[in-house]
Scaffold this motif. Structure first.
Motif: not given
Length: 220
Positions: A81, A146-147, A175
């Motif tokens: 990610r 995404q994180t 996210a």
């Protein structure tokens, strides 16, 4: 005034810290200070400026330690990610994310010393990070992720409110948000779900206990 007032910030950091493994995360070594107040005073002296923020970059804070431990133990949270580390400080959490298999990690911190420390710590741990001084709490930022990771940011009311709004916004965009926090006063627990708890070794100079119960949280 910024770190440009010091001819070589990297030399300053090397001279005032030691590279040591992080207590809860021995897989990562950081340039950390032995004591907070002498380094704080020396930073102000070198920059010729009083009232500077504490040297957050020179210590492995409880929230960051817990979050880094969680990420390494749950690599699926970051593996493959694009990751943002908010208020990265020493870069501990960002480094852990890269070691856990993140595709790309951008460590954000508005403190110039922190950005230099992040770069030094990343090199010492053999990982490549992107480092940015952009203020994520100052307005929308285009960098996708995404994180989103946030270690120990709920210690001050105004910052806590801005940080939580930023994290809510990123969560609304899809996210995965992870927060490490040892129970700071402004942590909005009623809006979070706790995922894990760790007993984190810390210094009594910075905390009220030698072992700090610290949680990892996500948004409801």
């Amino acid at each position: 005034m910024s770190t440009s007032a010091i001819a070589d910030p990297a030399t300053f950091i090397h001279a005032n810290t030691r590279l040591r493994p992080v207590p809860l995360v021995p897989e990562v070594a950081l340039h950390v200070a032995d004591e907070a107040l002498p380094l704080w005073s020396k930073t102000e002296e070198q920059l010729g400026e009083a009232g500077l923020p504490p040297p957050f970059w020179a210590f492995a804070w409880a929230g960051g330690q817990a979050l880094a431990r969680y990420v390494l133990d749950h690599p699926e949270s970051v593996a493959g990610r694009d990751v943002i580390d908010l208020a990265s400080g020493s870069g501990l959490v960002a480094i852990a994310a890269m070691k856990a298999g993140a595709r790309r990690v951008t460590a954000f911190d508005i403190d110039g010393f922190a950005r230099q420390a992040i770069a030094l710590n990343a090199a010492a741990n053999g990982v490549a990070l992107d480092v940015s001084g952009d203020d994520l709490l100052g307005g929308p930022h285009p960098l996708p992720a995404q994180t989103v990771l946030a270690g120990d940011i709920f210690y001050q009311q105004d910052i806590a409110g801005l940080a939580f709004a930023f994290l809510q916004g990123r969560a609304a965009q899809g996210a995965h948000v992870l927060i490490g926090d040892p129970g700071r006063y402004y942590l909005p627990k009623d809006k979070l779900v706790q995922l894990a708890t760790y007993g984190v070794p810390v210094t009594r100079e910075l905390e009220d206990a030698e072992i700090k119960a610290t949680g990892v949280w996500t948004l409801k």
